[in-house]
Design a protein around this motif. Structure first.
Motif, PDB file in Angstrom:
ATOM      1  N   ILE A 188      52.798  -0.034  42.968  1.00  0.00           N
ATOM      2  CA  ILE A 188      52.018   0.987  43.680  1.00  0.00           C
ATOM      3  C   ILE A 188      52.939   1.978  44.385  1.00  0.00           C
ATOM      4  O   ILE A 188      52.738   3.202  44.316  1.00  0.00           O
ATOM      5  CB  ILE A 188      51.063   0.314  44.690  1.00  0.00           C
ATOM      6  CG1 ILE A 188      49.972  -0.475  43.949  1.00  0.00           C
ATOM      7  CG2 ILE A 188      50.421   1.360  45.597  1.00  0.00           C
ATOM      8  CD1 ILE A 188      49.094  -1.318  44.857  1.00  0.00           C
ATOM      9  N   VAL A 189      53.967   1.461  45.052  1.00  0.00           N
ATOM     10  CA  VAL A 189      54.897   2.332  45.781  1.00  0.00           C
ATOM     11  C   VAL A 189      55.671   3.225  44.816  1.00  0.00           C
ATOM     12  O   VAL A 189      55.808   4.440  45.034  1.00  0.00           O
ATOM     13  CB  VAL A 189      55.864   1.487  46.638  1.00  0.00           C
ATOM     14  CG1 VAL A 189      56.955   2.370  47.249  1.00  0.00           C
ATOM     15  CG2 VAL A 189      55.107   0.749  47.734  1.00  0.00           C
ATOM     16  N   THR A 191      53.426   5.916  43.261  1.00  0.00           N
ATOM     17  CA  THR A 191      53.083   6.919  44.277  1.00  0.00           C
ATOM     18  C   THR A 191      54.249   7.876  44.514  1.00  0.00           C
ATOM     19  O   THR A 191      54.069   9.107  44.560  1.00  0.00           O
ATOM     20  CB  THR A 191      52.696   6.235  45.598  1.00  0.00           C
ATOM     21  OG1 THR A 191      51.585   5.366  45.386  1.00  0.00           O
ATOM     22  CG2 THR A 191      52.315   7.268  46.651  1.00  0.00           C
ATOM     23  N   LEU A 192      55.456   7.332  44.664  1.00  0.00           N
ATOM     24  CA  LEU A 192      56.644   8.177  44.860  1.00  0.00           C
ATOM     25  C   LEU A 192      56.904   9.056  43.644  1.00  0.00           C
ATOM     26  O   LEU A 192      57.300  10.225  43.772  1.00  0.00           O
ATOM     27  CB  LEU A 192      57.861   7.296  45.148  1.00  0.00           C
ATOM     28  CG  LEU A 192      57.845   6.532  46.485  1.00  0.00           C
ATOM     29  CD1 LEU A 192      59.054   5.616  46.596  1.00  0.00           C
ATOM     30  CD2 LEU A 192      57.799   7.517  47.654  1.00  0.00           C
ATOM     31  N   LEU A 193      56.677   8.496  42.463  1.00  0.00           N
ATOM     32  CA  LEU A 193      56.872   9.255  41.239  1.00  0.00           C
ATOM     33  C   LEU A 193      55.935  10.462  41.182  1.00  0.00           C
ATOM     34  O   LEU A 193      56.346  11.592  40.862  1.00  0.00           O
ATOM     35  CB  LEU A 193      56.648   8.353  40.027  1.00  0.00           C
ATOM     36  CG  LEU A 193      56.846   8.983  38.644  1.00  0.00           C
ATOM     37  CD1 LEU A 193      58.296   9.417  38.460  1.00  0.00           C
ATOM     38  CD2 LEU A 193      56.438   8.000  37.550  1.00  0.00           C
ATOM     39  N   VAL A 194      54.669  10.240  41.498  1.00  0.00           N
ATOM     40  CA  VAL A 194      53.680  11.322  41.472  1.00  0.00           C
ATOM     41  C   VAL A 194      54.022  12.388  42.509  1.00  0.00           C
ATOM     42  O   VAL A 194      53.961  13.597  42.230  1.00  0.00           O
ATOM     43  CB  VAL A 194      52.272  10.749  41.731  1.00  0.00           C
ATOM     44  CG1 VAL A 194      51.273  11.876  41.984  1.00  0.00           C
ATOM     45  CG2 VAL A 194      51.811   9.911  40.540  1.00  0.00           C
ATOM     46  N   ILE A 224      47.739   7.701  47.420  1.00  0.00           N
ATOM     47  CA  ILE A 224      48.033   6.729  46.355  1.00  0.00           C
ATOM     48  C   ILE A 224      47.284   7.130  45.087  1.00  0.00           C
ATOM     49  O   ILE A 224      46.069   7.355  45.115  1.00  0.00           O
ATOM     50  CB  ILE A 224      47.616   5.305  46.775  1.00  0.00           C
ATOM     51  CG1 ILE A 224      48.467   4.831  47.945  1.00  0.00           C
ATOM     52  CG2 ILE A 224      47.744   4.334  45.602  1.00  0.00           C
ATOM     53  CD1 ILE A 224      48.054   3.480  48.489  1.00  0.00           C
ATOM     54  N   PRO A 225      47.967   7.228  43.962  1.00  0.00           N
ATOM     55  CA  PRO A 225      47.279   7.578  42.700  1.00  0.00           C
ATOM     56  C   PRO A 225      46.311   6.478  42.271  1.00  0.00           C
ATOM     57  O   PRO A 225      46.631   5.282  42.351  1.00  0.00           O
ATOM     58  CB  PRO A 225      48.429   7.715  41.694  1.00  0.00           C
ATOM     59  CG  PRO A 225      49.666   7.845  42.516  1.00  0.00           C
ATOM     60  CD  PRO A 225      49.414   7.091  43.784  1.00  0.00           C
TER      61      PRO A 225
END
Length: 518
Positions: free
Chosen positions: A186-187, A190-193, A336-337
């Motif tokens: 999840i982390v 989220t950072l990637l997006v 969060i995506p």
């Protein structure tokens, strides 16, 4: 039945990290179930916090996650639409009281009567339901206000992020178990997006689509105590009691089945009656604090177990973290995506579905195979609790039909010239017709002994059959003696009276049910 790589032992670090993972995934589900019930998102979020916290502290199954659920939400929607949210809060309070009574009267032990084929159908149907629920994340609201499927680039981005999430969850445990792979996934996603500026739907987009409010947010304050604003009279009770009874039954069935499932996963034993009381207390409190109530959340419990959550700290962390998101960190959670959460749930689906059931369908009795498929289908078509009830009823009818054919009676004559019938097999509603056909009233001696050492009188139909048999012999001027009848069976005999002579000295004692370990 299930295979997991996670440790079976409780570990505080794993519990805390797993609880954080669960809390992240709780937000969209609580919002969605609040929408299903026709209430504000915070009503669902408060329920997830309070029910989750109380059951985590006092429940009978450490590691199990509770909160607002879809099965209960679909029952609430008509109540809210007709009478308003205050009646819902009153109903939730009454629901909790009924569940507490169920725990006090030790009803939790009866979940152990659910047959294995029903459990297989239950977990398979559950996996399908979780999968189908995620498909809704592939839809967006168009300019006309209608939902339509993602297409083109948005669909490719969504699918790619889901694959990345699932890959991290699958491969990271092969490198390290220091942190839950779901939380890392999840982390990372989220950072990637955020770093690449990808245009994909997030939690806040989901919330605003559900509420049709472009300014909607999960931010809020602490839940406030309030007595439901309803008339305290018989008319109100008539309105809320049927709903409360249904909600209590659904909540306990789902919670106890989830408890049994987690028992299988962890190789430990939960306490059903304690869980009933804890679920009831949680719902009672939630009703007074503006929550929609709830029960065990099977998908979230699976995430917790897969992430290494075993102790009470995992559920407590999830609940407290969820409240923290509402109070302080709504902005972080809202970014969060949805793709990351969908990927987590897809892994849950793969881990939950009992793939071996395809292999055993041709090897188990046809009735069991039918029950597995039936329960799975009813779960998808209606509701988990209804599916389990249907499965248990069908299994019970199959059992009754099979055992109705297994009643046997051997006739002989003893040294005193009495006719002796040795009954083999249970006497119950399904076998009484065959039982009565085994006796030759006209040609038997004046003294007849019926030996029950290898039989059991199971229900009132069996008592009626014995009374009928005694009356037949009485009409012919003959006497009947019942031998080796269990204590429970003797208590059932009311009509036989002087016609029945029981050998009390040789009677064994049988115990049908026990509250031990329940």
């Amino acid at each position: 039945m299930f295979e997991l790589h996670a440790s079976k032992a409780s570990n505080l670090k794993n519990d805390v990290l797993s609880g954080l993972t669960v809390a992240l995934a709780l937000v969209p589900e609580a919002v969605a179930f609040a929408f299903v019930a026709g209430v504000e998102p915070l009503v669902g979020l408060y329920a997830a916090f309070m029910v989750g916290l109380i059951t985590a502290i006092f429940g009978g199954r450490p590691g199990m996650i509770s909160g607002a659920t879809g099965a209960m939400a679909v029952v609430m929607v008509s109540l809210v639409a007709i009478h308003g949210v205050e009646y819902l809060f009153a109903t939730v309070v009454l629901t909790g009281l009924l569940q507490i009574l169920a725990g006090i009267f030790k009803s939790g032990k009866f979940i152990r009567l659910v047959p294995h084929p029903v459990m297989l159908g239950f977990v398979n149907g559950l996996a399908i339901v979780i999968f189908l629920a995620q498909l809704g994340q592939f839809k967006v609201t168009n300019s006309a206000g209608e939902l339509e499927w993602l297409q083109g680039t948005p669909l490719m981005i969504m699918a790619g992020l889901i694959i990345i999430t699932m890959a991290i969850i699958h491969f990271l445990p092969k490198l390290t178990n220091a942190v839950p792979s779901s939380l890392v996934a999840i982390v990372v996603v989220t950072l990637l997006v955020q770093s690449l500026g990808l245009d994909t739907r997030t939690v806040v987009d989901f919330l605003r689509d559900m509420t049709n409010d472009p300014t909607a947010s999960i931010a809020g304050g602490l839940p406030q105590f309030s007595i439901p604003n309803v008339p305290f009279n018989l008319d109100t009770l008539k309105v809320i009691f049927p709903f409360a009874l249904i909600l209590a039954a659904i909540g306990l069935i789902e919670s106890l089945l989830t408890l049994t499932l987690i028992d299988e996963l962890t190789g430990t034993r939960g306490r059903g009656n304690k869980e009933c009381i804890a679920q009831g207390a949680a719902n009672t409190v939630t009703g007074f604090f503006g929550g929609m109530g709830g029960c065990a959340m099977i998908g979230q419990s699976m995430i917790n177990v897969n992430s290494g959550g075993r102790g009470r700290a995992s559920g407590i962390t999830a609940a407290v973290a969820l409240l923290g998101f509402i109070l302080f960190a709504s902005g972080l959670i809202e970014m969060i995506p949805l793709a990351a959460l969908v990927g987590v749930m897809f892994i849950v689906v793969i881990g939950t579905f009992e793939w071996s059931s395809f292999r055993i369908l041709s090897k188990v009795p046809k009735a069991d195979a039918i029950v597995i498929v039936l329960v799975s289908a009813v779960t998808v078509a209606t509701d988990l609790a209804i599916a389990v009830v249907v499965g248990v009823i069908v299994s019970a009818l199959v059992f009754a039909w099979d055992h109705a054919k297994h009643i046997n009676v051997n006739r002989s004559t003893d040294e005193n010239g009495s006719t002796v019938y040795e009954v083999i097999g249970p006497i119950f509603f399904g076998s009484v017709a065959n039982f009565l056909e085994k006796f030759d009233v006209n040609n038997d001696s004046d003294d007849v002994v019926i030996e029950f050492k290898r039989s059991r009188v199971a229900d009132h139909s069996a008592i009626g059959a014995i009374d009928t048999l005694a009356e037949r012999y009485l009409a012919k001027g003959k006497t009947v003696h019942l031998k080796h009848l269990s204590q429970e069976c003797k208590l059932l005999l009311k009509k036989a009276g002087d016609l029945v002579e029981v050998n009390v000295i040789e009677d064994p004692e049988y115990h049908i049910a026990s509250d031990k370990l329940a």
